[in-house]
Design a protein around this motif. Structure first.
Motif, PDB file in Angstrom:
ATOM      1  N   VAL A 101      -2.617 -21.600   4.696  1.00 14.41           N
ATOM      2  CA  VAL A 101      -1.436 -21.978   3.634  1.00 14.41           C
ATOM      3  C   VAL A 101      -2.015 -23.000   2.665  1.00 14.41           C
ATOM      4  O   VAL A 101      -3.138 -23.881   2.808  1.00 14.41           O
ATOM      5  N   ASP A 102      -1.419 -23.361   1.473  1.00 11.23           N
ATOM      6  CA  ASP A 102      -1.800 -24.289   0.568  1.00 11.23           C
ATOM      7  C   ASP A 102      -0.906 -25.852   1.038  1.00 11.23           C
ATOM      8  O   ASP A 102      -0.808 -26.483   0.174  1.00 11.23           O
ATOM      9  N   THR A 103      -0.046 -25.740   1.999  1.00 15.01           N
ATOM     10  CA  THR A 103       0.623 -26.947   2.352  1.00 15.01           C
ATOM     11  C   THR A 103       0.143 -27.424   3.458  1.00 15.01           C
ATOM     12  O   THR A 103      -0.915 -27.029   3.840  1.00 15.01           O
ATOM     13  N   LEU A 104       0.923 -28.335   4.266  1.00 18.27           N
ATOM     14  CA  LEU A 104       0.007 -28.957   5.264  1.00 18.27           C
ATOM     15  C   LEU A 104       0.390 -28.443   6.738  1.00 18.27           C
ATOM     16  O   LEU A 104       0.072 -28.926   7.777  1.00 18.27           O
ATOM     17  N   SER A 105       1.203 -27.243   6.835  1.00 20.54           N
ATOM     18  CA  SER A 105       1.493 -26.751   8.003  1.00 20.54           C
ATOM     19  C   SER A 105       1.530 -25.308   7.818  1.00 20.54           C
ATOM     20  O   SER A 105       2.125 -24.728   6.719  1.00 20.54           O
ATOM     21  N   LEU A 106       1.068 -24.459   8.806  1.00 23.50           N
ATOM     22  CA  LEU A 106       1.122 -23.094   8.973  1.00 23.50           C
ATOM     23  C   LEU A 106       2.716 -22.588   9.046  1.00 23.50           C
ATOM     24  O   LEU A 106       3.221 -21.641   8.544  1.00 23.50           O
ATOM     25  N   ASP A 107       3.376 -23.855   9.537  1.00 22.46           N
ATOM     26  CA  ASP A 107       5.057 -23.480   9.782  1.00 22.46           C
ATOM     27  C   ASP A 107       5.657 -23.780   8.588  1.00 22.46           C
ATOM     28  O   ASP A 107       4.971 -24.779   8.072  1.00 22.46           O
ATOM     29  N   GLN A 108       6.857 -23.385   8.361  1.00 23.21           N
ATOM     30  CA  GLN A 108       7.771 -24.030   7.438  1.00 23.21           C
ATOM     31  C   GLN A 108       7.748 -25.558   7.918  1.00 23.21           C
ATOM     32  O   GLN A 108       7.894 -25.696   9.040  1.00 23.21           O
ATOM     33  N   ALA A 109       7.567 -26.493   7.134  1.00 27.07           N
ATOM     34  CA  ALA A 109       7.416 -27.952   7.401  1.00 27.07           C
ATOM     35  C   ALA A 109       8.486 -28.526   8.260  1.00 27.07           C
ATOM     36  O   ALA A 109       8.452 -29.334   9.197  1.00 27.07           O
ATOM     37  N   ALA A 110       9.673 -27.914   7.801  1.00 23.55           N
ATOM     38  CA  ALA A 110      10.946 -28.834   8.684  1.00 23.55           C
ATOM     39  C   ALA A 110      11.300 -28.269   9.724  1.00 23.55           C
ATOM     40  O   ALA A 110      12.038 -28.809  10.792  1.00 23.55           O
ATOM     41  N   THR A 111      10.500 -26.999  10.272  1.00 25.21           N
ATOM     42  CA  THR A 111      11.060 -26.566  11.352  1.00 25.21           C
ATOM     43  C   THR A 111      10.388 -27.555  12.515  1.00 25.21           C
ATOM     44  O   THR A 111       9.263 -28.133  12.438  1.00 25.21           O
ATOM     45  N   GLY A 112      11.111 -27.379  13.958  1.00 27.33           N
ATOM     46  CA  GLY A 112      10.482 -27.948  14.917  1.00 27.33           C
ATOM     47  C   GLY A 112      10.188 -27.110  16.183  1.00 27.33           C
ATOM     48  O   GLY A 112       9.896 -27.221  17.201  1.00 27.33           O
ATOM     49  N   GLU A 113       9.916 -25.788  16.013  1.00 24.75           N
ATOM     50  CA  GLU A 113       9.618 -24.897  16.779  1.00 24.75           C
ATOM     51  C   GLU A 113       8.315 -24.513  16.924  1.00 24.75           C
ATOM     52  O   GLU A 113       7.693 -23.941  17.781  1.00 24.75           O
ATOM     53  N   TYR A 114       7.620 -24.444  15.444  1.00 28.63           N
ATOM     54  CA  TYR A 114       6.139 -24.118  15.298  1.00 28.63           C
ATOM     55  C   TYR A 114       5.812 -22.838  15.762  1.00 28.63           C
ATOM     56  O   TYR A 114       4.712 -22.563  16.633  1.00 28.63           O
ATOM     57  N   ARG A 115       6.941 -21.656  15.434  1.00 32.66           N
ATOM     58  CA  ARG A 115       6.254 -20.342  16.068  1.00 32.66           C
ATOM     59  C   ARG A 115       5.008 -19.835  15.468  1.00 32.66           C
ATOM     60  O   ARG A 115       4.614 -18.984  16.097  1.00 32.66           O
ATOM     61  N   ALA A 116       4.874 -20.045  14.185  1.00 29.15           N
ATOM     62  CA  ALA A 116       3.584 -19.310  13.443  1.00 29.15           C
ATOM     63  C   ALA A 116       2.507 -20.226  14.316  1.00 29.15           C
ATOM     64  O   ALA A 116       1.260 -19.546  14.450  1.00 29.15           O
ATOM     65  N   HIS A 117       2.373 -21.417  14.431  1.00 32.11           N
ATOM     66  CA  HIS A 117       1.190 -22.126  14.915  1.00 32.11           C
ATOM     67  C   HIS A 117       1.017 -21.327  16.251  1.00 32.11           C
ATOM     68  O   HIS A 117      -0.038 -20.972  16.767  1.00 32.11           O
TER      69      HIS A 117
END
Length: 277
Positions: free
Chosen positions: A213-229
């Motif tokens: 990703v070109d962001t700071l997280s594989l997941d959408q940043a606001a999520t608290g579930e981290y399903r992509a990670h």
């Protein structure tokens, strides 16, 4: 910012080091003090043509945004050419700083650490899926299975053992680091990422070796579930976060080389990533 006392101690100690041992300063001051050191301007990723070699790496500097709560990159000179003939810096950073690798153990206790990522998995076909138009309108956009299907409709099936990267255009916000972090009133960051279902699909149905990703997280940043990670790292694959210049490489056809760090037990670390096309 560091206090004048820290700067004075660092310089006085390292001057003494040049006379005796270059290792003295690190033993006396410790890398913990480096978290307070800041200075210099942030070097931007260089934009280059979409042929040949494209650097997908941001330059580490104290101004480069990091995940909220993490300390910034820090560097202090510990040896000088005038004293002993060699220059040297001590650097301090958390592993997940700048353009960096997420090893499986970052999310899954007991999983593979960074030095156990197979060398052959660090060279892979590069797939870039562009969601930047949607991300411009919605900072909480996700790369969904429908985006994968549309990409395959244009370019064919994702190659086996590919690194699939989400391009959201987020790096354009680096002119204002606050906009890159995009914190809301509760201090939560908002930025695009992989939807959990899409990450699971890529692992189970397309056998990817890594996601980026070109962001700071594989997941959408606001999520608290981290399903992509969980889907990617839990399957023994690795991630690469905060990639640069994805808009300068083709959607398919390039090869990516991930110069991952190799320290025992590491959960990840800054890396140099190159696209060859």
């Amino acid at each position: 910012m560091c206090s004048p006392r820290i700067v004075r101690i660092a310089h006085e100690t390292t001057t003494e080091s040049a006379r005796s041992s270059r290792r003295t300063w690190l033993g006396a001051a410790g890398l913990g003090a480096l978290a307070a050191v800041a200075g210099g301007g942030m070097a931007r990723a260089v934009l280059v043509p979409a042929t040949g070699v494209v650097d997908l790496t941001h330059t580490l500097s104290p101004e480069l945004p990091v995940w909220p709560g993490n300390p910034a990159f820090a560097m202090v000179q510990v040896a000088w050419h005038e004293n002993g003939g060699f220059g040297q810096n001590a650097v301090g950073y958390w592993e997940h700083t700048g353009t960096h690798v997420d090893a499986p153990v970052h999310r899954v206790r007991g999983a593979a650490s960074v030095e156990r990522i197979a060398a052959e998995d660090l060279v892979a076909p590069l797939v870039v899926i562009d969601i930047s138009a949607r991300a411009d309108m919605n900072p909480d956009a996700t790369l969904d299975i429908s985006d994968i299907e549309k990409w395959e409709g244009r370019h064919g099936r994702i190659p086996e053992r590919a690194l699939v990267a989400m391009y959201s255009g987020w790096e354009r916000r680096l002119v204002n680091p606050g906009s890159f972090l995009n914190l809301d009133g509760q201090g939560r960051p908002h930025a695009p990422g992989f939807a959990g279902e899409a990450a699971e699909f890529l692992v189970t149905q397309r056998n990817i070796v890594a996601a980026g990703v070109d962001t700071l997280s594989l997941d959408q940043a606001a999520t608290g579930e981290y399903r992509a990670h969980s889907a990617i790292l839990g399957a023994g694959r690795y991630g690469v976060e905060m990639l640069a210049n994805l808009g300068r490489v083709p959607a398919v056809g390039a090869t990516v080389v991930v110069g991952a760090p190799k320290h025992a037990g590491g959960t990840g670390g800054p890396c140099r990533v190159l696209a060859l096309s």
